[in-house]
Structure formats: structure tokens, C-alpha cells
Design an enzyme around this catalytic site. Structure first.
Site, PDB file in Angstrom:
ATOM      1  N   ALA A  67      -2.512 -33.735   5.821  1.00 35.96           N
ATOM      2  CA  ALA A  67      -2.797 -32.971   7.035  1.00 35.96           C
ATOM      3  C   ALA A  67      -1.608 -32.922   7.987  1.00 35.96           C
ATOM      4  O   ALA A  67      -0.504 -32.621   7.579  1.00 35.96           O
ATOM      5  CB  ALA A  67      -4.043 -33.519   7.710  1.00 35.96           C
ATOM      6  N   SER A  68      -1.826 -33.246   9.222  1.00 31.90           N
ATOM      7  CA  SER A  68      -0.799 -33.076  10.251  1.00 31.90           C
ATOM      8  C   SER A  68       0.333 -34.083  10.176  1.00 31.90           C
ATOM      9  O   SER A  68       1.318 -33.946  10.903  1.00 31.90           O
ATOM     10  CB  SER A  68      -1.450 -33.121  11.630  1.00 31.90           C
ATOM     11  OG  SER A  68      -2.287 -31.998  11.779  1.00 31.90           O
ATOM     12  N   LEU A  69       0.233 -35.065   9.328  1.00 35.75           N
ATOM     13  CA  LEU A  69       1.317 -36.028   9.194  1.00 35.75           C
ATOM     14  C   LEU A  69       2.627 -35.341   8.821  1.00 35.75           C
ATOM     15  O   LEU A  69       3.702 -35.740   9.268  1.00 35.75           O
ATOM     16  CB  LEU A  69       0.961 -37.086   8.147  1.00 35.75           C
ATOM     17  CG  LEU A  69       1.982 -38.169   7.894  1.00 35.75           C
ATOM     18  CD1 LEU A  69       2.168 -39.019   9.153  1.00 35.75           C
ATOM     19  CD2 LEU A  69       1.558 -39.045   6.744  1.00 35.75           C
TER      20      LEU A  69
END
Length: 157
Positions: A67-69
Site C-alpha cells: 500500500a502506501s509504504l
């Protein structure tokens, strides 16, 4: 104790201890680890369960949605290229992706050509407000729209 898969490497057992301790501390059910040295894979292990209910262990090559990592990694990489003079934050982003083509018969929003790298990094292009959801979770709609087999591939998303 967490299920462990992959080939143990006794000299690198401290990695196993570190990962399982972190999993216990932060209540993580599954993880995978790859360690390289001098360009060579020296350790690949899976820990815990990918599916707890069915007791399916994480494998060294299990895939995880990060995801946003990846946004932070992308931003740091882009800023490094800016520092090197290889990119400008205000240059049109999609001009750098000539292989990215719309599906046959699709109409391209003309605003796409003016979106800059800066706008992508700051989520400020104004083109997508996320009111219809994250495309990552719209696999069925994407495969239907594109008339491709499910699940939607990364390229289709």
C-alpha cells in the site's frame, strides 16, 4: 512460536529471532524476509501465516500488499533524481511514460498531459479525488471495463 518456511541459515539465525520478536511485539501475523549480500540472495524466509484460518504459512516468496509504504520510497527516489538534475519536479510526469497507453477505444482526459511530478508526489493534481474508491480495490470493475480476465493485473489497474 511462528511458523517458519524457507531454508534456515544458522549463521543468520539472528534475523529469525529479530523478525519473530518484532512480530510478537507488534501482533503481526505474517511476514517475509529476504537478505542479500554483494548482490546475492543469502536468506529468504517466511514467518507466520498468510491465512491464519486455514493455517497457510507465509512462504519466502509470498506477496504482500504494501500500500502506501511505497510512496515514501518513491518520493525519496524521485528527489534523489531531482538532486542529480535528471528530473524536474515541474515537468509533466506522463511524458516520461510513453509505454503507458490507454485501452483500445478509451478517451484520454486531456488534463493528464499537464500533471507534474510535483503534483503526483503531493497528491495535488486535482484529477482524481478518490470519491469512487482506490483503484486497487476495484478489480471487478476494472476487469469488466477492460474486458480482461480477473483478477486485474497491476498494469490494468
Amino acid at each position: 512460536m511462528f511458523a517458519q518456511t524457507g531454508t534456515p541459515v544458522p549463521a543468520l539465525s539472528s534475523f529469525d529471532a529479530m523478525i519473530t520478536a518484532a512480530m510478537a511485539k507488534y501482533n503481526v501475523t505474517g511476514a517475509a524476509l529476504a537478505v542479500t549480500h554483494n548482490g546475492r540472495l543469502v536468506l529468504a524466509r517466511g514467518y507466520g501465516f498468510a491465512d491464519q484460518e486455514n493455517k497457510i504459512a507465509v512462504q519466502p516468496d509470498s506477496r504482500f500488499r504494501i500500500a502506501s509504504l511505497s510512496k515514501l520510497i518513491t518520493a525519496v527516489t524521485v528527489m534523489h533524481l531531482v538532486e542529480q538534475g535528471k528530473l524536474s519536479l515541474d515537468q509533466p510526469a506522463f511524458a516520461l511514460l510513453p509505454d503507458l497507453q490507454p485501452p483500445a477505444g478509451a478517451t484520454v482526459d486531456p488534463r493528464l498531459a499537464s500533471i507534474t511530478i510535483r503534483q503526483l508526489l503531493t497528491h495535488s493534481s486535482g484529477l482524481h479525488d478518490n470519491s469512487d474508491g482506490d483503484p486497487m480495490f476495484l478489480s471487478a470493475q476494472i476487469t469488466s471495463l477492460l474486458n480482461v480476465p480477473a483478477p486485474a493485473s497491476t498494469e490494468n489497474i
